[in-house]
Design a protein around this motif. Structure first.
Motif, PDB file in Angstrom:
ATOM      1  N   GLU A 182       0.101  -6.557  -1.389  1.00 16.48           N
ATOM      2  CA  GLU A 182      -0.405  -5.736  -2.592  1.00 16.48           C
ATOM      3  C   GLU A 182       0.055  -6.205  -3.408  1.00 16.48           C
ATOM      4  OE1 GLU A 182       1.036  -2.472  -2.114  1.00 16.48           O
ATOM      5  OE2 GLU A 182      -0.040  -2.376  -4.599  1.00 16.48           O
ATOM      6  N   LEU A 242      -3.981  -6.151  -3.440  1.00 19.05           N
ATOM      7  CA  LEU A 242      -4.452  -5.026  -3.789  1.00 19.05           C
ATOM      8  C   LEU A 242      -5.017  -4.567  -5.140  1.00 19.05           C
ATOM      9  CD1 LEU A 242      -6.138  -2.282  -3.132  1.00 19.05           C
ATOM     10  CD2 LEU A 242      -3.360  -1.398  -2.406  1.00 19.05           C
ATOM     11  N   GLN A 295     -11.205  -4.111   2.780  1.00 25.53           N
ATOM     12  CA  GLN A 295     -10.384  -3.244   4.423  1.00 25.53           C
ATOM     13  C   GLN A 295      -9.263  -5.060   4.315  1.00 25.53           C
ATOM     14  OE1 GLN A 295     -14.497  -4.732   6.115  1.00 25.53           O
ATOM     15  NE2 GLN A 295     -13.027  -4.217   7.268  1.00 25.53           N
ATOM     16  N   GLU A 342     -14.343  -0.945  -2.694  1.00 24.91           N
ATOM     17  CA  GLU A 342     -13.183  -0.278  -1.587  1.00 24.91           C
ATOM     18  C   GLU A 342     -13.098  -1.870  -1.361  1.00 24.91           C
ATOM     19  OE1 GLU A 342     -16.636   2.981   0.834  1.00 24.91           O
ATOM     20  OE2 GLU A 342     -17.528   0.950   0.436  1.00 24.91           O
ATOM     21  N   PHE A 348      -4.137  -2.408   5.324  1.00 29.82           N
ATOM     22  CA  PHE A 348      -4.096  -1.118   5.609  1.00 29.82           C
ATOM     23  C   PHE A 348      -4.161  -0.950   7.052  1.00 29.82           C
ATOM     24  CE2 PHE A 348      -6.929  -2.202   1.917  1.00 29.82           C
ATOM     25  CZ  PHE A 348      -5.839  -1.763   1.020  1.00 29.82           C
ATOM     26  N   VAL A 360     -10.998   1.326   2.957  1.00 28.20           N
ATOM     27  CA  VAL A 360     -10.606   2.712   1.806  1.00 28.20           C
ATOM     28  C   VAL A 360     -11.175   2.212   0.695  1.00 28.20           C
ATOM     29  CG1 VAL A 360      -8.664   3.111   3.840  1.00 28.20           C
ATOM     30  CG2 VAL A 360      -8.787   1.472   1.504  1.00 28.20           C
ATOM     31  N   THR A 419      -6.846   4.896  -2.035  1.00 29.77           N
ATOM     32  CA  THR A 419      -6.742   4.285  -0.501  1.00 29.77           C
ATOM     33  C   THR A 419      -7.159   4.928   1.056  1.00 29.77           C
ATOM     34  OG1 THR A 419      -4.608   4.757  -0.204  1.00 29.77           O
ATOM     35  CG2 THR A 419      -5.348   2.477  -1.177  1.00 29.77           C
ATOM     36  N   GLN A 447      -8.413  -3.892  -7.317  1.00 25.98           N
ATOM     37  CA  GLN A 447      -8.258  -2.380  -8.182  1.00 25.98           C
ATOM     38  C   GLN A 447      -8.206  -2.937  -9.401  1.00 25.98           C
ATOM     39  OE1 GLN A 447      -4.026  -0.752  -7.090  1.00 25.98           O
ATOM     40  NE2 GLN A 447      -4.850   0.587  -5.044  1.00 25.98           N
ATOM     41  N   LEU A 493     -10.425   2.041  -3.326  1.00 28.06           N
ATOM     42  CA  LEU A 493      -9.114   1.401  -3.491  1.00 28.06           C
ATOM     43  C   LEU A 493      -8.606   2.211  -4.753  1.00 28.06           C
ATOM     44  CD1 LEU A 493     -10.134  -2.400  -3.816  1.00 28.06           C
ATOM     45  CD2 LEU A 493      -8.810  -1.119  -2.000  1.00 28.06           C
TER      46      LEU A 493
END
Length: 703
Positions: free
Chosen positions: A664, A667, A679, A677, A683, A470, A475, A671, A472
């Motif tokens: 989280e 992630l 994975q 991106e 997700f 995805v 997402t 970000q 980022l």
């Protein structure tokens, strides 16, 4: 002949002086007409005489010039007419009788040429007369202009070059230095012109600098790296090129160009540190260990002790790690690394492969010394460790493998030590075990895998699972990675790491790889035909596939058969592929890029890639290994390493994919670092194609 009055007849006697005068006149006229320079006589503004060469020079006939059809303003460039006007109009007495000057004149064809005029002014019969010669000097003027232009270009190249450009005499003293030298060295140009290069070079690089300078004086041009100390004491890394300076065919000194590569060298060192050393323990990683083992095998002698590998796996480490936490586990691994280093003498190598696996390379130890060291290692590890306020003891299962000679492979010897280590761990009969064929408990299983794998495709036992990749920032689904699974009726779901290595050793990976590629491309085209937005399908390929002479054609055929556009296919190569620096590998990767296919490096950071390969093969993306992503949540150096990899990749024009995102916090950090991106199970886990909810993946905000 003169008449003497003794001749009785009135016979005419020729006048010899008249005959000579006519002869000289003819000779003079012939010389003038045939002279290789233009000659003229100018009365006022009109020509009263021109020779043949003058006419040929400007392209007009004698008649046109003498009857006034062509005038001086027609011939002479307007900017040069004042020169002629001065000669024609001015009083004879006020000028030098002789003058030489250059003009631009136009031929009949309109072509301009440069001429040099030698002019003499006389007053004859009450009139001012100019006469002289005209010589074509166009070639000389053109050459002079070109020379001037070349000098200006060279001066511009010298003065405005951002790199340091300089010249040395035969003693190494500066003769010239451009402004780039000031910027690089911190010394002014006048200061540099009082120095030789020797005081600028750091002592350890001076022999190299003197060697290359001497080679330049012998006519050899070379490029090399060295370090200088600036006037302010700062050290800078330079890429220097020296080449001979000649004058009159003799070498009179040396030219030099120096480029500041300090930042590039720092980036290279940082990336190589990531590539060659374990980020946690600072021990050599598997890549560096394998390289040293390869050198040891190649350097071994038949009748001398052969290289030996000790493979260590820590007992109960997972229990300790789970009990005290990952922060404690990492600190514990650091302490273990230091104790192993203290136990193993130089020049032997201690490396960390992954997790709780360590290895020791002994290049030329006798067997008795090897066994003694294995016992000492366990005795050393048995001593309590003080880690973060806790006292912990541990042991290790050790496997030993002795090389059988120069035909031994690096991977094979490590596998043998690994097999012996597992025997030790399983049977616990001793602190170590030595590899033998009987110890390889996995041989039967591997043979079964190899046998059954031959019919796996025909029996439709192989399936593909797909894991979303995805973007980022939002997402949203941007790609899918195809992952192979083997659903064997008796063995169950066989993990890829069990059968893929076997397929590579047996050569079956070629057929399996084509099946995977075809199935993945066909599935991606089916998603597109269903109306979903187009995304890349990512397929892993192995070294064996890349070395197949028809692999590129195979990929091209698969794309044609499935109807998938090449831009929607991405091939992932592991870092180990790049160890094989062969022409066929380079050609295959370049040919794939020419097809429009994307290339990425999988599991980046585990110990293989170097900056030169990233630049050489123009990879589109790198995938950060999940081990670094795991460390993000544990406040370990994974954050710093991940951030560095992202930054370096972006500077090299590559996108970054983070593998193994599970929470989280990971992630959010990725970000914030502008990772492109990701994975991971956060997700979606890998699933068969029919179980993916693509509308939700393409529009996560709507759910």
């Amino acid at each position: 002949m003169k008449n003497d009055g003794k001749n009785s007849d009135n016979e005419a006697v020729p006048d010899l002086s008249s005959l000579n005068g006519l002869l000289y006149k003819d000779l003079f006229d012939g010389m003038i007409q045939q002279a290789p320079v233009g000659m003229y006589i100018l009365t006022g503004w009109s020509y009263s005489y021109v020779n043949q060469h003058f006419c040929e020079l400007i392209g007009y006939s004698e008649k046109e010039l003498l009857n006034g059809d062509v005038t001086l303003p027609d011939l002479v460039h307007s900017e040069d007419l004042p020169i002629i006007r001065t000669r024609v109009v001015a009083d004879t007495g006020s000028l030098d009788a002789y003058a030489r000057y250059r003009l631009r004149v136009y031929k009949r064809s309109g072509e301009m040429m440069h001429v040099e005029v030698h002019s003499t002014k006389k007053r004859l019969h009450g009139q001012d007369v100019l006469f002289g010669t005209v010589i074509d000097v166009t070639a000389e003027i053109t050459a002079a202009l070109r020379l001037t232009e070349n000098e200006e270009r060279l001066n511009s190249l010298f003065a405005y070059n951002p790199d340091a450009v300089f010249t040395f005499d035969l003693e190494g003293n500066f003769i010239t230095a451009n402004p780039g030298c000031e910027t690089l060295s911190g010394y002014s140009i006048p200061e540099l012109l009082q120095l030789s290069f020797i005081p600028l070079i750091v002592s350890e690089d001076l022999p190299v600098a003197l060697l290359h300078f001497g080679n330049a004086l012998r006519g050899v041009a070379e490029t090399y790296e060295l370090t200088i100390t600036r006037k302010d004491g700062e050290k800078r890394n330079l890429l220097v090129t020296n080449f001979p300076m000649k004058s009159g065919g003799q070498i009179v000194g040396a030219y030099g160009i120096a480029k500041d590569v300090t930042d590039a060298a720092n980036h290279k060192n940082l990336l190589e540190e990531l590539v060659f050393f374990d980020p946690l323990t600072r021990l050599p990683n598997r890549k560096l260990f394998e390289d040293r083992l390869k050198q040891a095998i190649e350097a071994s002698l038949p009748h001398e002790p052969q290289p030996t590998v000790l493979f260590l796996n820590l007992d109960r480490f997972k229990f300790i790690n789970d009990s005290f936490g990952h922060r404690f586990g990492d600190a514990f691994l650091k302490e273990i690394a230091q104790r192993l280093l203290a136990t193993v003498d130089s020049p032997n190598t201690v490396g960390r492969f992954v997790g709780d696996e360590f290895a020791v390379l002994l290049p030329n130890h006798a067997k008795e010394r090897v066994f003694h060291l294995a016992e000492r290692l366990n005795e050393s590890l048995a001593e309590p460790f003080e880690v973060l306020g806790h006292s912990v003891s541990i042991s290790a299962s050790v496997g030993i493998a002795f090389s059988c000679g120069s035909k031994e492979s690096v991977e094979g010897l490590i596998k043998k030590a690994d097999t012996a280590m597992y025997y030790t761990k399983k049977h616990k009969t001793h602190n170590y075990a030595v590899y033998s064929e009987e110890l390889d408990q996995r041989s039967a299983y591997k043979l079964s895998i190899e046998r059954e794998l031959k019919t796996a495709i025909a029996k439709q036992q192989l399936v593909l699972y797909y894991q979303p990749i995805v973007a980022l920032p939002n997402t949203k689904l941007s790609a899918m990675e195809a992952l192979i699974r083997w659903n064997h009726p008796d063995l169950g779901m066989v993990p890829p790491d069990h059968f893929i290595p076997v397929s590579e050793e047996s050569g079956q990976i070629v057929a399996i790889g084509r099946w995977v590629l075809y199935t993945a491309c066909l599935q991606n085209k089916a998603w597109q035909d269903q109306g979903h937005p187009p995304i890349k399908i990512c397929v892993n390929i192995s070294t064996i596939q890349l070395h197949q002479p028809n692999f590129v054609q195979t990929v091209k055929s698969v794309l044609e058969e499935t109807g998938l556009d090449a831009k929607w296919l991405e091939l992932e190569v592991t870092e180990s592929i790049l160890l094989e620096e062969t022409d066929s590998l380079k050609q295959s990767l370049c040919a794939l890029k020419e097809l429009g296919i994307s290339l990425s490096i999988d599991d980046f950071g585990t110990g293989y890639t170097s900056l030169s390969y990233l630049r050489q093969f123009s990879f589109d993306r790198i995938k950060i290994d999940r081990s670094f992503i795991e460390d993000i949540s544990n406040e370990l150096k994974g954050k710093a390493i991940t951030s560095t990899i992202i930054s370096l990749a972006h500077r090299l024009g590559m996108a970054v994919v983070a593998e193994g995102i599970e929470d989280e916090a990971q992630l959010a950090f990725l970000q914030s670092e502008r990772c492109n991106e990701g994975q991971g199970y956060y997700f979606s886990r890998p699933l068969p194609a029919e179980l993916h909810d693509l509308p939700r993946l393409f529009n996560p905000s709507r759910i």
